[in-house]
Design a protein around this motif. Structure first.
Motif, PDB file in Angstrom:
ATOM      1  N   LEU A 121       0.761  -1.154   0.006  1.00 41.43           N
ATOM      2  CA  LEU A 121       0.144   0.003   0.065  1.00 41.43           C
ATOM      3  C   LEU A 121       0.856   1.073   0.083  1.00 41.43           C
ATOM      4  O   LEU A 121       0.723   2.234  -0.705  1.00 41.43           O
ATOM      5  CB  LEU A 121      -1.122  -0.163   1.174  1.00 41.43           C
ATOM      6  N   ASP A 122       1.983   1.148   0.596  1.00 42.59           N
ATOM      7  CA  ASP A 122       2.741   2.427   0.694  1.00 42.59           C
ATOM      8  C   ASP A 122       3.559   2.607  -0.455  1.00 42.59           C
ATOM      9  O   ASP A 122       3.903   3.864  -0.809  1.00 42.59           O
ATOM     10  CB  ASP A 122       3.839   2.135   1.869  1.00 42.59           C
ATOM     11  N   TRP A 123       3.565   1.612  -1.315  1.00 40.64           N
ATOM     12  CA  TRP A 123       4.157   1.811  -2.573  1.00 40.64           C
ATOM     13  C   TRP A 123       3.304   2.555  -3.530  1.00 40.64           C
ATOM     14  O   TRP A 123       3.647   3.316  -4.407  1.00 40.64           O
ATOM     15  CB  TRP A 123       4.980   0.691  -3.293  1.00 40.64           C
ATOM     16  N   LEU A 124       1.985   2.191  -3.181  1.00 41.76           N
ATOM     17  CA  LEU A 124       0.897   3.100  -4.075  1.00 41.76           C
ATOM     18  C   LEU A 124       0.883   4.518  -3.607  1.00 41.76           C
ATOM     19  O   LEU A 124       0.834   5.352  -4.556  1.00 41.76           O
ATOM     20  CB  LEU A 124      -0.280   2.330  -3.611  1.00 41.76           C
ATOM     21  N   VAL A 125       1.218   4.736  -2.370  1.00 42.14           N
ATOM     22  CA  VAL A 125       1.181   6.232  -1.696  1.00 42.14           C
ATOM     23  C   VAL A 125       2.236   6.852  -2.487  1.00 42.14           C
ATOM     24  O   VAL A 125       2.136   7.917  -3.044  1.00 42.14           O
ATOM     25  CB  VAL A 125       1.355   6.183  -0.423  1.00 42.14           C
ATOM     26  N   ALA A 126       3.635   6.226  -2.481  1.00 40.82           N
ATOM     27  CA  ALA A 126       4.548   6.902  -3.186  1.00 40.82           C
ATOM     28  C   ALA A 126       4.557   7.207  -4.505  1.00 40.82           C
ATOM     29  O   ALA A 126       4.951   7.973  -5.125  1.00 40.82           O
ATOM     30  CB  ALA A 126       6.027   5.753  -2.877  1.00 40.82           C
ATOM     31  N   GLY A 127       4.041   6.088  -5.300  1.00 43.43           N
ATOM     32  CA  GLY A 127       3.466   6.425  -6.746  1.00 43.43           C
ATOM     33  C   GLY A 127       2.815   7.243  -6.905  1.00 43.43           C
ATOM     34  O   GLY A 127       3.071   8.169  -8.139  1.00 43.43           O
ATOM     35  N   ALA A 128       1.792   7.596  -6.124  1.00 40.28           N
ATOM     36  CA  ALA A 128       0.841   8.673  -6.373  1.00 40.28           C
ATOM     37  C   ALA A 128       1.578   9.767  -5.937  1.00 40.28           C
ATOM     38  O   ALA A 128       1.369  11.131  -6.753  1.00 40.28           O
ATOM     39  CB  ALA A 128      -0.316   8.531  -5.327  1.00 40.28           C
ATOM     40  N   GLY A 129       2.503  10.052  -5.185  1.00 37.22           N
ATOM     41  CA  GLY A 129       3.376  11.255  -4.975  1.00 37.22           C
ATOM     42  C   GLY A 129       4.034  11.660  -6.080  1.00 37.22           C
ATOM     43  O   GLY A 129       4.333  12.787  -6.667  1.00 37.22           O
ATOM     44  N   TRP A 188       3.226  10.717  -9.138  1.00 32.46           N
ATOM     45  CA  TRP A 188       2.349  11.421 -10.258  1.00 32.46           C
ATOM     46  C   TRP A 188       1.828  12.689 -10.079  1.00 32.46           C
ATOM     47  O   TRP A 188       1.619  13.478 -10.859  1.00 32.46           O
ATOM     48  CB  TRP A 188       1.143  10.384 -10.283  1.00 32.46           C
ATOM     49  N   LEU A 189       1.750  12.950  -8.722  1.00 34.95           N
ATOM     50  CA  LEU A 189       1.288  14.398  -8.292  1.00 34.95           C
ATOM     51  C   LEU A 189       2.382  15.151  -8.730  1.00 34.95           C
ATOM     52  O   LEU A 189       2.151  16.431  -9.131  1.00 34.95           O
ATOM     53  CB  LEU A 189       1.055  14.503  -6.767  1.00 34.95           C
ATOM     54  N   LEU A 190       3.431  14.946  -8.800  1.00 32.98           N
ATOM     55  CA  LEU A 190       4.657  15.938  -9.033  1.00 32.98           C
ATOM     56  C   LEU A 190       4.580  16.057 -10.634  1.00 32.98           C
ATOM     57  O   LEU A 190       4.661  17.251 -11.151  1.00 32.98           O
ATOM     58  CB  LEU A 190       5.795  15.383  -8.629  1.00 32.98           C
ATOM     59  N   ALA A 191       4.331  14.911 -11.499  1.00 28.05           N
ATOM     60  CA  ALA A 191       4.099  15.091 -12.722  1.00 28.05           C
ATOM     61  C   ALA A 191       2.980  16.126 -13.260  1.00 28.05           C
ATOM     62  O   ALA A 191       2.819  16.781 -13.926  1.00 28.05           O
ATOM     63  CB  ALA A 191       4.159  13.664 -13.431  1.00 28.05           C
ATOM     64  N   ARG A 192       2.086  15.825 -12.366  1.00 28.29           N
ATOM     65  CA  ARG A 192       0.612  16.641 -12.589  1.00 28.29           C
ATOM     66  C   ARG A 192       1.021  17.984 -12.477  1.00 28.29           C
ATOM     67  O   ARG A 192       0.505  18.804 -13.172  1.00 28.29           O
ATOM     68  CB  ARG A 192      -0.412  16.040 -11.914  1.00 28.29           C
ATOM     69  N   ALA A 193       1.660  18.297 -11.401  1.00 31.45           N
ATOM     70  CA  ALA A 193       2.137  19.889 -10.949  1.00 31.45           C
ATOM     71  C   ALA A 193       2.855  20.486 -11.945  1.00 31.45           C
ATOM     72  O   ALA A 193       2.752  21.352 -12.006  1.00 31.45           O
ATOM     73  CB  ALA A 193       2.809  19.836  -9.693  1.00 31.45           C
ATOM     74  N   GLY A 253       1.145  18.664 -16.039  1.00 32.99           N
ATOM     75  CA  GLY A 253      -0.093  18.521 -16.585  1.00 32.99           C
ATOM     76  C   GLY A 253      -0.409  17.051 -16.820  1.00 32.99           C
ATOM     77  O   GLY A 253      -1.722  16.867 -17.344  1.00 32.99           O
ATOM     78  N   LEU A 254       0.074  16.202 -16.386  1.00 31.76           N
ATOM     79  CA  LEU A 254      -0.182  14.427 -16.703  1.00 31.76           C
ATOM     80  C   LEU A 254      -1.549  14.165 -16.120  1.00 31.76           C
ATOM     81  O   LEU A 254      -1.592  14.673 -15.160  1.00 31.76           O
ATOM     82  CB  LEU A 254       0.988  13.801 -16.181  1.00 31.76           C
ATOM     83  N   GLY A 255      -2.301  13.424 -17.192  1.00 33.87           N
ATOM     84  CA  GLY A 255      -3.601  13.248 -16.585  1.00 33.87           C
ATOM     85  C   GLY A 255      -3.649  12.099 -15.637  1.00 33.87           C
ATOM     86  O   GLY A 255      -2.608  11.126 -15.618  1.00 33.87           O
ATOM     87  N   VAL A 256      -4.820  11.925 -15.029  1.00 34.99           N
ATOM     88  CA  VAL A 256      -4.959  10.958 -14.030  1.00 34.99           C
ATOM     89  C   VAL A 256      -4.892   9.416 -14.616  1.00 34.99           C
ATOM     90  O   VAL A 256      -4.697   8.480 -14.017  1.00 34.99           O
ATOM     91  CB  VAL A 256      -6.202  11.065 -13.320  1.00 34.99           C
ATOM     92  N   ASP A 257      -5.042   9.413 -16.019  1.00 33.67           N
ATOM     93  CA  ASP A 257      -5.241   8.105 -16.665  1.00 33.67           C
ATOM     94  C   ASP A 257      -3.898   7.564 -16.607  1.00 33.67           C
ATOM     95  O   ASP A 257      -3.364   6.287 -16.777  1.00 33.67           O
ATOM     96  CB  ASP A 257      -5.582   8.177 -18.095  1.00 33.67           C
ATOM     97  N   ALA A 258      -2.739   8.232 -16.463  1.00 35.98           N
ATOM     98  CA  ALA A 258      -1.477   7.681 -16.248  1.00 35.98           C
ATOM     99  C   ALA A 258      -0.996   7.405 -14.885  1.00 35.98           C
ATOM    100  O   ALA A 258       0.171   6.952 -14.625  1.00 35.98           O
ATOM    101  CB  ALA A 258      -0.462   8.837 -16.870  1.00 35.98           C
ATOM    102  N   LEU A 259      -1.854   7.593 -14.062  1.00 35.40           N
ATOM    103  CA  LEU A 259      -1.667   7.224 -12.696  1.00 35.40           C
ATOM    104  C   LEU A 259      -1.060   5.703 -12.329  1.00 35.40           C
ATOM    105  O   LEU A 259       0.027   5.572 -11.668  1.00 35.40           O
ATOM    106  CB  LEU A 259      -2.751   7.433 -11.838  1.00 35.40           C
ATOM    107  N   ARG A 302       6.024   6.854 -23.063  1.00 39.74           N
ATOM    108  CA  ARG A 302       4.795   6.765 -23.669  1.00 39.74           C
ATOM    109  C   ARG A 302       3.618   7.827 -23.707  1.00 39.74           C
ATOM    110  O   ARG A 302       2.786   8.116 -24.377  1.00 39.74           O
ATOM    111  CB  ARG A 302       4.239   5.461 -23.282  1.00 39.74           C
ATOM    112  N   GLU A 303       3.829   8.585 -22.625  1.00 37.75           N
ATOM    113  CA  GLU A 303       3.042   9.925 -22.275  1.00 37.75           C
ATOM    114  C   GLU A 303       3.535  11.135 -22.486  1.00 37.75           C
ATOM    115  O   GLU A 303       2.907  12.030 -22.683  1.00 37.75           O
ATOM    116  CB  GLU A 303       2.629   9.699 -20.671  1.00 37.75           C
ATOM    117  N   LEU A 304       4.995  11.309 -22.399  1.00 39.12           N
ATOM    118  CA  LEU A 304       5.610  12.636 -22.538  1.00 39.12           C
ATOM    119  C   LEU A 304       6.790  12.289 -23.424  1.00 39.12           C
ATOM    120  O   LEU A 304       7.319  11.176 -23.584  1.00 39.12           O
ATOM    121  CB  LEU A 304       6.081  13.067 -21.226  1.00 39.12           C
ATOM    122  N   PRO A 305       7.452  13.603 -24.072  1.00 34.17           N
ATOM    123  CA  PRO A 305       8.369  13.317 -24.622  1.00 34.17           C
ATOM    124  C   PRO A 305       9.607  13.058 -24.055  1.00 34.17           C
ATOM    125  O   PRO A 305       9.646  13.150 -22.765  1.00 34.17           O
ATOM    126  CB  PRO A 305       8.501  14.912 -25.407  1.00 34.17           C
ATOM    127  N   GLY A 306      10.487  12.169 -24.661  1.00 32.71           N
ATOM    128  CA  GLY A 306      11.652  11.668 -23.872  1.00 32.71           C
ATOM    129  C   GLY A 306      12.403  12.586 -22.889  1.00 32.71           C
ATOM    130  O   GLY A 306      12.685  12.416 -21.792  1.00 32.71           O
TER     131      GLY A 306
END
Length: 331
Positions: A228-236, A238-243, A246-252, A289-293
């Motif tokens: 579960l904690d790895w899910l939290v870290a991965g979400a963190g 993704w939140l940085l990428a979102r900030a 603007g990476l979408g939630v589908d990439a979570l 696959r979601e962002l330029p290299g």
């Protein structure tokens, strides 16, 4: 828990911490290892810099964003992740027969993780053993807790990957294998399997065998918490990428899997301090696959800096709280 009772450490007795370079290693061999590590790090930095230089056009033209709210949420997620990791360490100490208050254990754990950036990562373990010994804990039990921590962290990351892999990329054959890996990973942590397996691995590393095996019920609980904690870290992450992108939630799910895989790759490349370059390569390849290299690599490098900053904040918090409690108690 099954173990033979090790001797309680005395304050004037030095802990038997394994030699960081391995038993029987000559000074020339240790120097060669350090030079090889330095060369690998230098080569990694060079290739990352070269890739950034080639991709500078796409990086400059990308529509970067900055959202303080998403960034704050990312920081909060990583702090939750680190506090949970310290809590797992405390639980493992208790499971290995070395109980104690939470805040001193968290303080030792926090200070020790800062040594991960030293080549070989061994100073994190040696430092934690010394600090724990100075607090009256038996080194044999602390060592057992560290072995369990690394194994459960690795299995937890792989379990997170296995659970989310179908959401990341659905391929019937590979998806079936990823789901079949779940019971296998759980079975590996059973004392009757993990004890001999850990003993074999420790013999290869010229380390003494485990003094303690933790009950399977405790192991299952901590393994689920690690996952579960790895899910939290991965979400963190993704939140940085979102900030910033603007990476979408589908990439979570993609980011969570990439972050867990990057940790596993860093564990495999243990000779490189904190997996520098290796983790960034995995994250860049996954996010391409979601962002330029070049943008994906820039985000991966920003993530490294952001996570390091959150580590420092976490260490400052736990050490500060422990000092306040010691002063309040007149210690």
């Amino acid at each position: 828990m099954t173990a033979r009772e090790p001797a309680r450490p005395r304050p004037d007795e030095a802990p038997q911490v394994p030699d960081s370079a391995g038993r029987g290693a000559s000074p020339r061999r240790r120097l060669a290892v350090r030079l090889a590590q330095a060369a690998i790090v230098a080569g990694t930095v060079y290739f990352l810099a070269a890739y950034l230089a080639r991709s500078w056009g796409s990086i400059r033209e990308f529509d970067w964003t900055f959202d303080a709210g998403w960034l704050a949420a990312s920081g909060a997620a990583f702090l939750v992740y680190y506090f949970a990791q310290a809590g797992f360490w405390w639980l493992l100490l208790r499971g290995c027969g070395a109980p104690g208050p939470f805040w001193p254990a968290a303080s030792v754990w926090g200070k020790s993780i800062l040594a991960r950036y030293v080549p070989g990562n061994v100073f994190m373990f040696v430092g934690r053993a010394w600090m724990s010994h100075s607090r009256g804990l038996a080194v044999e039990r602390v060592t057992a807790a560290m072995v369990y921590e690394q194994a459960l962290g690795l299995c937890g990351a792989l379990l997170a990957v296995a659970v989310l892999f179908p959401f990341w990329e659905y391929r019937p054959g590979v998806t079936a294998l990823s789901l079949l890996a779940i019971p296998v990973l759980i079975a590996l942590m059973h004392p009757r399997v993990f004890g001999p397996l850990a003993g074999w691995a420790l013999r290869l590393l010229h380390r003494p065998p485990l003094e303690v095996t933790v009950g399977f019920g405790t192991v299952l609980v901590v393994l689920c918490l690690f996952t579960l904690d790895w899910l939290v870290a991965g979400a963190g992450a993704w939140l940085l990428a979102r900030a910033v992108t603007g990476l979408g939630v589908d990439a979570l799910p993609l980011v969570i899997v990439a972050y867990a895989l990057a940790y596993v790759a860093g564990m495999v490349a243990f000779v490189i301090p904190s997996g520098i370059g290796v983790r960034e390569a995995v994250l860049t390849a996954s996010l391409s696959r979601e962002l330029p290299g070049g943008v994906a690599l820039t985000w991966a490098l920003l993530l490294r800096l952001w996570v390091t900053a959150m580590e420092l904040v976490f260490v400052g918090l736990v050490v500060g709280v422990e000092l306040l409690l010691r002063r309040r108690n007149g210690v």
